[in-house]
Design a protein around this motif. Structure first.
Motif, PDB file in Angstrom:
ATOM      1  N   LEU A  73       0.817  -1.217   0.000  1.00 33.74           N
ATOM      2  CA  LEU A  73       0.000   0.000   0.000  1.00 33.74           C
ATOM      3  C   LEU A  73       0.853   1.270   0.000  1.00 33.74           C
ATOM      4  O   LEU A  73       0.391   2.333  -0.412  1.00 33.74           O
ATOM      5  N   ALA A  74       2.101   1.157   0.441  1.00 32.02           N
ATOM      6  CA  ALA A  74       3.002   2.313   0.487  1.00 32.02           C
ATOM      7  C   ALA A  74       3.581   2.655  -0.882  1.00 32.02           C
ATOM      8  O   ALA A  74       4.070   3.779  -1.084  1.00 32.02           O
ATOM      9  N   ILE A  75       3.536   1.742  -1.815  1.00 32.51           N
ATOM     10  CA  ILE A  75       4.199   1.936  -3.113  1.00 32.51           C
ATOM     11  C   ILE A  75       3.755   3.226  -3.819  1.00 32.51           C
ATOM     12  O   ILE A  75       4.615   4.015  -4.242  1.00 32.51           O
ATOM     13  N   PRO A  76       2.454   3.503  -3.953  1.00 33.10           N
ATOM     14  CA  PRO A  76       2.081   4.762  -4.635  1.00 33.10           C
ATOM     15  C   PRO A  76       2.594   6.008  -3.910  1.00 33.10           C
ATOM     16  O   PRO A  76       2.988   6.984  -4.553  1.00 33.10           O
ATOM     17  N   LEU A  77       2.631   5.967  -2.585  1.00 34.25           N
ATOM     18  CA  LEU A  77       3.125   7.122  -1.831  1.00 34.25           C
ATOM     19  C   LEU A  77       4.615   7.320  -2.080  1.00 34.25           C
ATOM     20  O   LEU A  77       5.064   8.442  -2.320  1.00 34.25           O
ATOM     21  N   TRP A  78       5.381   6.245  -2.022  1.00 32.85           N
ATOM     22  CA  TRP A  78       6.812   6.360  -2.312  1.00 32.85           C
ATOM     23  C   TRP A  78       7.032   6.890  -3.720  1.00 32.85           C
ATOM     24  O   TRP A  78       7.907   7.715  -3.936  1.00 32.85           O
ATOM     25  N   ASP A  79       6.231   6.408  -4.659  1.00 33.49           N
ATOM     26  CA  ASP A  79       6.364   6.888  -6.042  1.00 33.49           C
ATOM     27  C   ASP A  79       6.045   8.379  -6.130  1.00 33.49           C
ATOM     28  O   ASP A  79       6.777   9.136  -6.770  1.00 33.49           O
TER      29      ASP A  79
END
Length: 169
Positions: free
Chosen positions: A58-64
């Motif tokens: 779930l963190a992937i879009p935020l990191w991107d």
């Protein structure tokens, strides 16, 4: 705390496709440090691996959105290592982790053999999990890498596999 972050970022995941990137980032960006703490606990010795894997995905879009490639790579590598090569509680989560990891490597200024191996691992995992979306994503990533490294004929082969997969029902 981890359960609260899971709930918040499951909502973020649902909003991601239709919310503007700016508004989404303004809403969820300030929760970045709390999310990291939840991931670190969940992937820690006394944590909950299944929860940690979900939070990491779930963190992937935020990191991107925040352009945190190195942070993303380190957390994704940890999550993948903790699964020990075994299928994740949900194989599709492992596919998502591996695909994001390969994508991060592709963006990180080093396009050596480990990047291609990461994309091929993502493709193999997606096929094993019977994840059509995962397979399509891995094929796109692998094709991009092959183009970036000047291997256009190989890229055409992966594009043909992509086309074949999209034509299947």
């Amino acid at each position: 705390h981890a359960a609260v972050m899971l709930s918040a970022f499951e909502r973020a995941d649902q909003e991601w496709p239709w919310c503007s990137a700016r508004d989404w980032t303004l809403c969820y960006g300030p929760r970045h440090q709390d999310l990291l703490k939840a991931i670190d606990w969940a992937l820690g010795r006394d944590g909950d691996l299944a929860l940690g894997l979900r939070l990491t995905c779930l963190a992937i879009p935020l990191w991107d959105q925040l352009c945190l490639t190195q942070e993303s790579l380190s957390r994704l590598r940890l999550a993948l290592d903790l699964t020990g090569g075994r299928p994740a509680p949900e194989a599709v989560l492992r596919v998502k982790l591996q695909t994001a990891y390969a994508g991060g490597l592709t963006l990180s200024d080093r396009l050596g053999p480990e990047v291609e191996a990461a994309w091929r691992d993502a493709l193999r995992m997606a096929r094993r999990a019977q994840s059509r979306d995962g397979e399509l994503g891995a094929l796109v990533g692998l094709t991009s890498l092959l183009c970036l490294t000047g291997r256009h004929r190989q890229a055409l082969t992966t594009l043909e596999a992509f086309t074949t997969l999209t034509e299947q029902q």
